[in-house]
Design a protein around this motif. Structure first.
Motif, mmCIF file in Angstrom:
data_model
loop_
_atom_site.group_PDB
_atom_site.id
_atom_site.type_symbol
_atom_site.label_atom_id
_atom_site.label_comp_id
_atom_site.label_asym_id
_atom_site.label_seq_id
_atom_site.Cartn_x
_atom_site.Cartn_y
_atom_site.Cartn_z
ATOM 1 N N ARG A 11 37.037 60.639 -11.433
ATOM 2 C CA ARG A 11 36.908 60.093 -12.782
ATOM 3 C C ARG A 11 36.193 58.747 -12.708
ATOM 4 N NH1 ARG A 11 41.132 62.002 -16.503
ATOM 5 N NH2 ARG A 11 41.169 59.922 -17.385
ATOM 6 N N PRO A 12 35.305 58.429 -13.664
ATOM 7 C CA PRO A 12 34.545 57.173 -13.611
ATOM 8 C C PRO A 12 35.429 55.934 -13.480
ATOM 9 C CG PRO A 12 33.644 58.616 -15.288
ATOM 10 C CD PRO A 12 34.904 59.272 -14.800
ATOM 11 N N GLU A 13 36.569 55.919 -14.193
ATOM 12 C CA GLU A 13 37.426 54.723 -14.170
ATOM 13 C C GLU A 13 38.078 54.471 -12.820
ATOM 14 O OE1 GLU A 13 39.818 57.870 -16.589
ATOM 15 O OE2 GLU A 13 37.721 57.320 -16.214
ATOM 16 N N TYR A 14 38.031 55.475 -11.920
ATOM 17 C CA TYR A 14 38.574 55.282 -10.584
ATOM 18 C C TYR A 14 37.474 55.079 -9.547
ATOM 19 C CZ TYR A 14 42.877 56.735 -12.783
ATOM 20 O OH TYR A 14 43.951 56.806 -13.625
ATOM 21 N N THR A 15 36.245 55.011 -10.022
ATOM 22 C CA THR A 15 35.105 54.783 -9.147
ATOM 23 C C THR A 15 34.759 53.303 -9.063
ATOM 24 O OG1 THR A 15 34.209 56.959 -9.715
ATOM 25 C CG2 THR A 15 32.680 55.369 -8.706
ATOM 26 N N ALA A 16 34.700 52.658 -10.234
ATOM 27 C CA ALA A 16 34.360 51.236 -10.308
ATOM 28 C C ALA A 16 34.703 50.735 -11.704
ATOM 29 C CB ALA A 16 32.875 51.020 -10.015
ATOM 30 N N GLY A 32 40.223 45.102 -23.130
ATOM 31 C CA GLY A 32 41.496 44.757 -22.511
ATOM 32 C C GLY A 32 41.911 43.320 -22.740
ATOM 33 N N ASN A 33 40.952 42.478 -23.141
ATOM 34 C CA ASN A 33 41.261 41.092 -23.490
ATOM 35 C C ASN A 33 41.536 40.926 -24.975
ATOM 36 O OD1 ASN A 33 40.950 40.186 -20.848
ATOM 37 N ND2 ASN A 33 38.749 39.829 -21.101
ATOM 38 N N LEU A 72 41.819 51.310 -20.110
ATOM 39 C CA LEU A 72 42.861 50.283 -20.178
ATOM 40 C C LEU A 72 44.020 50.580 -19.237
ATOM 41 C CD1 LEU A 72 42.986 49.836 -24.050
ATOM 42 C CD2 LEU A 72 42.118 48.152 -22.407
ATOM 43 N N CYS A 73 44.182 51.826 -18.867
ATOM 44 C CA CYS A 73 45.298 52.232 -18.003
ATOM 45 C C CYS A 73 44.999 52.021 -16.531
ATOM 46 C CB CYS A 73 45.642 53.700 -18.246
ATOM 47 S SG CYS A 73 46.175 54.069 -19.936
ATOM 48 N N ASN A 74 43.795 51.544 -16.224
ATOM 49 C CA ASN A 74 43.393 51.370 -14.831
ATOM 50 C C ASN A 74 43.339 49.885 -14.481
ATOM 51 O OD1 ASN A 74 42.421 52.361 -12.287
ATOM 52 N ND2 ASN A 74 40.396 51.581 -12.869
ATOM 53 N N ALA A 75 43.959 49.495 -13.369
ATOM 54 C CA ALA A 75 43.951 48.109 -12.912
ATOM 55 C C ALA A 75 42.831 47.916 -11.895
ATOM 56 C CB ALA A 75 45.297 47.743 -12.309
#
Length: 264
Positions: free
Chosen positions: A3-8, A101-102, A123-126
């Motif tokens: 998934r893109p959000e876990y790539t960068a 997220g801000n 938003l669920c990814n740190a």
């Protein structure tokens, strides 16, 4: 495929090359258009609305906003490359560089409606040790609640990784003061399943809201014409439509991922 959000982080993943590749894909264009149209269908907005597009990217969803109802819109996105691509395409909306997220950085009561297509799952990814998904979700929905006028509507299409992410998003929206629920299209197909968070910020005459010292004055109640549809009848009618078109999970119900009917 990851998934893109876990790539960068999104501002890194959607660089100049990826932004142009994403925007020029006919498949992506079709998917973005269909999901934006579905979101507008669920919101049932009148024409000429002032709309915020969160995670607007290169303006694919914004183009639909302009065509459907002659809406005026502002788009915000964290990726400079995506916004640069939107500028090159000469989209109709104004563009704003910001991290959702801000928080949503607009004056209270600014928008009639908000849409977000394929964005809020980020938003669920740190991305860093200092990025707390729970706090980012809280800041996002709290500021979003303020940015929408009383009675304004929100539609967020997103791709949750699991039921826990979905529950976290629903809980943050409810905590911010929104009412509404989750519409799931294509629930029988894992590949084609689409999640739409449909929210309302309340009704005309609701209590004042505050954000960073900014106050929105209470609006006067609108008197209905004799024989006009009551708010209760309107809500019942919209519920019936939403139940027919997709599974509805209310904000005040625990999301389990199992097939079931839940009252709004």
């Amino acid at each position: 495929m990851s998934r893109p959000e876990y790539t960068a982080p999104p501002e890194v993943f959607y660089n100049e090359s990826e932004s142009r590749k994403y925007t020029s894909s006919s498949r992506i264009q079709h998917i973005q258009a269909s999901m934006t149209l579905r979101a507008l269908d669920l919101l049932a907005l009148p024409p000429n609305q002032f709309i915020l597009d969160i995670g607007c990217g290169s303006g694919l969803s914004g183009e639909i906003l302009t065509k459907e109802g002659s809406n005026v819109w502002i788009g915000m996105d964290i990726s400079p490359s995506m916004l640069a691509t939107a500028l090159d395409r000469d989209v109709e909306g104004d563009l704003f560089l910001a991290d959702m997220g801000n928080g949503v950085p607009f004056r209270a009561g600014s928008f009639d409606a908000v849409i977000s297509i394929s964005a809020i799952q980020w938003l669920c990814n740190a991305d860093t040790s200092a990025a707390d998904p729970k706090r980012r979700l809280a800041r996002f929905f709290d500021s979003l609640y303020s940015a929408v006028r009383r009675g304004g509507k929100v539609a967020c299409q997103f791709y949750p990784k699991n039921d826990e992410q979905t529950s976290s998003i629903l809980a943050a929206a409810k905590s911010a003061g929104f009412s509404g629920g989750l519409v799931v299209d294509g629930e029988e197909s894992r590949k084609n399943r689409k999640y739409y968070l449909i929210l309302t910020s309340g009704s005309v005459g609701a209590d004042d809201i505050n954000l960073d010292g900014v106050t929105v004055d209470k609006q006067k109640a609108v008197h209905r014409k004799k024989g006009a549809e009551t708010r209760k009848d309107y809500i019942k009618r919209k519920k019936d439509v939403m139940r027919k078109r997709g599974k509805l999970v209310a904000l005040d119900s625990k999301f389990t991922g199992r097939k079931r009917k839940t009252k709004f």
